[in-house]
Motif scaffolding. Structure first.
Motif, short mmCIF file in Angstrom:
data_model
loop_
_atom_site.label_atom_id
_atom_site.label_comp_id
_atom_site.label_asym_id
_atom_site.label_seq_id
_atom_site.Cartn_x
_atom_site.Cartn_y
_atom_site.Cartn_z
N ALA A 103 40.34 41.36 53.49
CA ALA A 103 38.66 41.94 54.71
C ALA A 103 39.27 41.64 56.19
N ARG A 104 40.52 40.65 56.43
CA ARG A 104 40.75 40.64 58.22
C ARG A 104 41.92 41.84 58.70
N TRP A 105 43.23 42.60 57.84
CA TRP A 105 44.33 43.14 57.89
C TRP A 105 44.03 44.57 57.70
N VAL A 106 42.96 44.67 56.52
CA VAL A 106 42.76 46.17 55.72
C VAL A 106 41.46 46.33 56.25
N LEU A 107 40.23 46.08 56.19
CA LEU A 107 39.32 46.39 56.31
C LEU A 107 38.45 45.99 58.12
N ARG A 108 39.75 45.45 58.55
CA ARG A 108 39.26 45.33 59.98
C ARG A 108 38.39 44.46 59.82
N LEU A 109 37.31 43.60 59.22
CA LEU A 109 36.40 42.83 59.91
C LEU A 109 36.83 41.57 60.27
N PRO A 110 35.86 41.24 61.20
CA PRO A 110 35.98 39.98 62.13
C PRO A 110 35.58 38.55 61.03
N ALA A 111 35.89 37.91 61.95
CA ALA A 111 36.47 36.29 61.25
C ALA A 111 34.73 35.77 60.44
N GLY A 112 33.98 35.79 60.65
CA GLY A 112 32.30 35.69 59.76
C GLY A 112 32.16 36.56 59.15
N PRO A 113 32.23 38.13 58.58
CA PRO A 113 32.90 38.71 57.69
C PRO A 113 33.38 38.74 56.39
N ALA A 114 34.43 38.56 57.49
CA ALA A 114 35.43 38.23 56.25
C ALA A 114 35.65 37.28 55.59
N ALA A 115 34.94 36.10 56.11
CA ALA A 115 34.86 34.90 55.21
C ALA A 115 33.65 34.92 54.33
N VAL A 116 32.63 35.82 54.48
CA VAL A 116 31.49 35.70 53.38
C VAL A 116 32.08 37.03 52.70
N THR A 117 32.51 38.01 53.03
CA THR A 117 33.66 39.02 51.63
C THR A 117 34.85 37.72 50.75
N THR A 118 34.99 37.00 51.39
CA THR A 118 35.81 36.23 50.60
C THR A 118 35.47 35.36 49.78
N LEU A 119 34.53 34.66 50.21
CA LEU A 119 33.29 33.73 49.20
C LEU A 119 32.62 34.70 48.26
N ALA A 120 32.31 35.65 48.57
CA ALA A 120 31.58 36.79 47.23
C ALA A 120 32.37 37.05 46.31
N ALA A 121 33.71 36.98 46.95
CA ALA A 121 34.82 37.78 45.50
C ALA A 121 35.71 36.28 44.38
N VAL A 122 35.44 35.32 45.54
CA VAL A 122 35.91 34.00 44.44
C VAL A 122 34.67 33.07 44.21
N TYR A 123 33.60 33.14 44.89
CA TYR A 123 32.51 31.96 44.09
C TYR A 123 31.38 32.38 43.18
N VAL A 124 32.02 31.46 42.20
CA VAL A 124 31.23 32.33 41.23
C VAL A 124 30.03 31.44 41.07
N ASN A 125 28.80 32.24 40.04
CA ASN A 125 27.84 31.53 39.86
C ASN A 125 28.14 29.98 38.45
N GLY A 126 28.63 29.03 38.75
CA GLY A 126 28.48 28.24 38.41
C GLY A 126 27.82 27.43 37.40
N GLY A 127 26.76 27.31 38.54
CA GLY A 127 25.34 26.67 38.13
C GLY A 127 24.28 27.47 37.67
N ASN A 128 23.95 28.49 37.86
CA ASN A 128 22.83 29.30 36.81
C ASN A 128 23.43 29.77 35.50
N ILE A 129 24.66 30.25 35.65
CA ILE A 129 25.33 31.03 34.40
C ILE A 129 26.60 29.97 33.82
#
Length: 387
Positions: A103-129
């Protein structure tokens, strides 16, 4: 495989019921219309979001913590600190670093969007599912504990700290009159980071999990265990967590996705920073508007980010969990558990965090929807492959 299909179909029926409840306005007195957030209330009934919030709060703050406490308080610590847990933590951390780097070095995202992208990729729905799946498929809510612990104590605090810092860093050009305000905002940002870390520890599910772990540790050291009768109230309340979580998730799917909010929209210059608009009450005044970094590539960027999240969430994480679990010699049951938990979809919490900071909220919502839709065939494949 049959047990996986049975669990998925059963869970799907409850999710569909939640969707119908929200769409028909059965708990709110009005119907959610297509293309808009909601119709006018009927007979002055409460907003549909209120009913959904009540169920979510009940599940998140009472039922799920009770389930985690009763499960852990009566278990052997060896089941928690196992090789399977190590595989979960190692693969999640490795994929988080991989996603952040892309996200940071290939897609050239700034820190904030890169953080959200990372969380969207690895933070799973452990509660509801995750909790319902662990209960319905493995008959043990303990299966989701390693995932929850890593997310609540590591992933969420680190990501929110990055979002806080990126927001604090967006206060003007070097050497300008805003430099002092920027330094003040940075100091406030560190205060926000401390608040985020404390909030993670005070998270109800974290509290229930840590309390159960504490009881298990004391029992391990002293040999004395809580009498079963003491855990009966927690068992009764905790039993409501899986269906409530699925109902809430279905109700959430019935609400239209938020519009794509470019990072920093309405907050001034975000060129190269990707900071959010909601860094907190201590954030300084917005800087003058300038040409935003996403201009001219927003559609392609959204597709790339969502594709990255889907690739990691639905493909790479289950494969990594299977490869590492096989390499360390997990038995078939433990391997099936680890890979199943790795195949969970993106959590709705990611959209909540993104909306809170005004960074990539629409992208997070789209990643959640796509990974949720694709997790069904992935879970079926996992069940067939792991037996």
């Amino acid at each position: 495989m049959l047990s996986v299909l049975t669990a998925i179909v059963s869970m799907g029926c409850i999710v569909a019921l939640g969707w119908v409840i929200q769409r028909r306005g059965l708990l709110a007195g009005h119907r959610i219309s297509r293309g808009t957030s909601q119709d006018a209330p009927v007979d002055g009934a409460a907003d549909g979001a209120g009913a959904r919030a009540i169920l979510a709060t009940l599940s998140f703050t009472i039922c799920a913590p009770a389930l985690m406490f009763s499960t852990l308080a009566g278990t052997d610590l060896a089941h928690v600190l196992s090789r399977g847990a190590t595989v979960t933590w190692a693969t999640t951390a490795a994929l988080a670093l991989f996603t952040a780097a892309v996200a940071r070095w290939v897609l050239r995202l700034p820190a904030g969007p890169a953080a959200v992208t990372t969380l969207a990729a690895v933070y799973v729905n452990g509660g509801n599912i995750g909790i319902p799946l662990a209960v319905y498929l493995f008959d043990d809510a303990l299966a989701v504990v390693p995932t929850l612990l890593f997310q609540l104590l590591v992933l969420a605090p680190l990501t929110l700290a990055v979002l806080d810092r990126s927001g604090a860093a967006s206060g003007g050009e070097p050497g300008s009159a805003a430099a002092g305000a920027r330094r003040t905002a940075a100091r406030s940002g560190w205060t926000s980071v401390v608040r985020v870390l404390l909030a993670a520890v005070r998270n109800p599910i974290t509290v229930g999990t840590l309390a159960g772990l504490l009881v298990a540790v004391v029992s391990e050291l002293t040999g004395a265990r809580l009498p079963e009768v003491a855990l009966i109230p927690f068992d009764l309340i905790g039993a409501a967590a899986p269906p409530l979580g699925l109902l809430t998730f279905g109700m959430t799917l019935a609400v239209p996705m938020p519009a794509l909010t470019p990072p920093g929209a309405g907050t001034g210059s975000q060129h190269g920073s990707g900071g959010g608009s909601a860094a907190g009450p201590d954030a300084g005044p917005a800087a003058p508007a300038s040409t935003p970094w996403w201009t001219g590539r927003d559609r392609l960027l959204v597709r790339a980010v969502v594709s990255l999240a889907v690739l990691v969430r639905n493909v790479l994480h289950p494969l990594a969990a299977w490869a590492v679990g096989t390499a360390v010699g997990l038995d078939p049951a433990a391997l099936a558990l680890v890979v199943t938990m790795a195949a969970l979809p993106t959590a709705v919490n990611v959209t909540t965090y993104a909306t809170r900071y005004g960074v990539f909220d629409g992208v997070a919502a789209r990643a959640t929807v796509w990974t949720t839709a694709l997790c069904v065939p992935v879970l079926v494949a996992v069940g067939a492959f792991t037996g």
